[in-house]
Design an enzyme around this catalytic site. Sequence first.
Site, PDB file in Angstrom:
ATOM      1  CG  HIS A   1      -1.926   1.365   1.289  1.00  0.00           C
ATOM      2  ND1 HIS A   1      -3.051   1.242   0.459  1.00  0.00           N
ATOM      3  CD2 HIS A   1      -1.723   2.609   1.853  1.00  0.00           C
ATOM      4  CE1 HIS A   1      -3.602   2.410   0.855  1.00  0.00           C
ATOM      5  NE2 HIS A   1      -2.652   3.014   1.735  1.00  0.00           N
ATOM      6  CB  CYS A   2       1.747   3.663  -2.524  1.00  0.00           C
ATOM      7  SG  CYS A   2       3.068   4.720  -3.097  1.00  0.00           S
ATOM      8  CE  LYS A   3       1.612   4.844   5.719  1.00  0.00           C
ATOM      9  NZ  LYS A   3       2.508   5.332   6.918  1.00  0.00           N
TER      10      LYS A   3
ATOM     11  CG  ASN B   1      -4.937   8.035  -0.161  1.00  0.00           C
ATOM     12  OD1 ASN B   1      -4.711   7.465   0.712  1.00  0.00           O
ATOM     13  ND2 ASN B   1      -5.939   8.559  -0.404  1.00  0.00           N
ATOM     14  CG  ASN B   2      -5.093   2.840  -5.386  1.00  0.00           C
ATOM     15  OD1 ASN B   2      -5.642   2.265  -4.931  1.00  0.00           O
ATOM     16  ND2 ASN B   2      -4.926   2.890  -6.804  1.00  0.00           N
TER      17      ASN B   2
END
Length: 341
Positions: A157-159, A162-163
């Site tokens: 999950h990539c901050k 945001n996805n």
Amino acid sequence: MREMNICGVNRSRVLPEAQASNVKKILPRPLSRVNGWSPPLHSFQAISWTTYLAMSIVTFGIFIPFLPTSWKYAAYVVMGGLSLFHLIVHLITTTIDPADTNVRLKKDYSEPVPTFDRSKHAHVIQNQYCHLCEVTVSKKAKHCSSCNKCVSGFDHHCKWLNNCVGSRNYRFFFCSVASAAAALLGTMVILLYIFIQYFVNPDELRTDPLYKEISSKEIWLLFLPLWPVPVKTSVVLSIAVVVFLLAIASFVLLGHLLIFHFYLIAKNLSTFDYMMKTRFQKNSHSAEKKELSVRKRGTISQEKSNSTGWSQSSQRVEPQKFLLSTLSQQSNVCFIAPAPK
């Protein structure tokens, strides 16, 4: 009677508080995030977009106009292509819904996700069935707690996006990281050329025709050729140093991430698989250390018990040795002493 009244008063005061504490607060159940634009947005998104816009403005508006005419147009084409490509793949990675196929076909994102009950199920996904999404998912699907849905081929999950990054948008994510690193490298090359030319031959940076109208060598023009803004040398150097340091820091981080994903692709692993493998190795290593410490303690305790038994046996033998030695001494004395007359 007084004690009974006191008890009665205390009970009448405590009972409502106990009842109030037993009341469970009803919280709204969470919804699943569709993509990176679904609320709540993350602060890292604002940082990434602000950095992208700032680097684009200073690169195309300040630094590329300092280059010679033959290099200037080539820099516009190369840097413009990299920046535009990064913008497109970044938007695609953020906009794509990486959820599993059955989740996207059967799930209604407007309905809240049920709360996971560990008393009924040990894991969220069992036998490829997700108890929260309530659908059958693929083998490599994982339920992301941040997006609150099962992601096909879950990587991480990539901050910054945001996805989630999964099998549906992993290629776009990789291209986004690679293009950003390449654009930062190009910016650093341009800045190095400007720094060198400023100390060797500053006139090579003043090739634009508008500099003919400026007599002072301490005045530089920004945002050429459309909106020329005259500034002093200190302003240009300050902007160049700040941007160069920011480009180096960003390039180191993105370069490390890019090399890491090259390694994952070569090993046919995902980020999640790599983390689980590393965690398993750490746990096994710690278990081996604990086992060795237990063995050492056992050997030490065994040595202590052996030494204790040996000391006790030696204490039992010592009186016998003492008696034999005294007897031998007495025999020697008797043998050496002269016979009585």
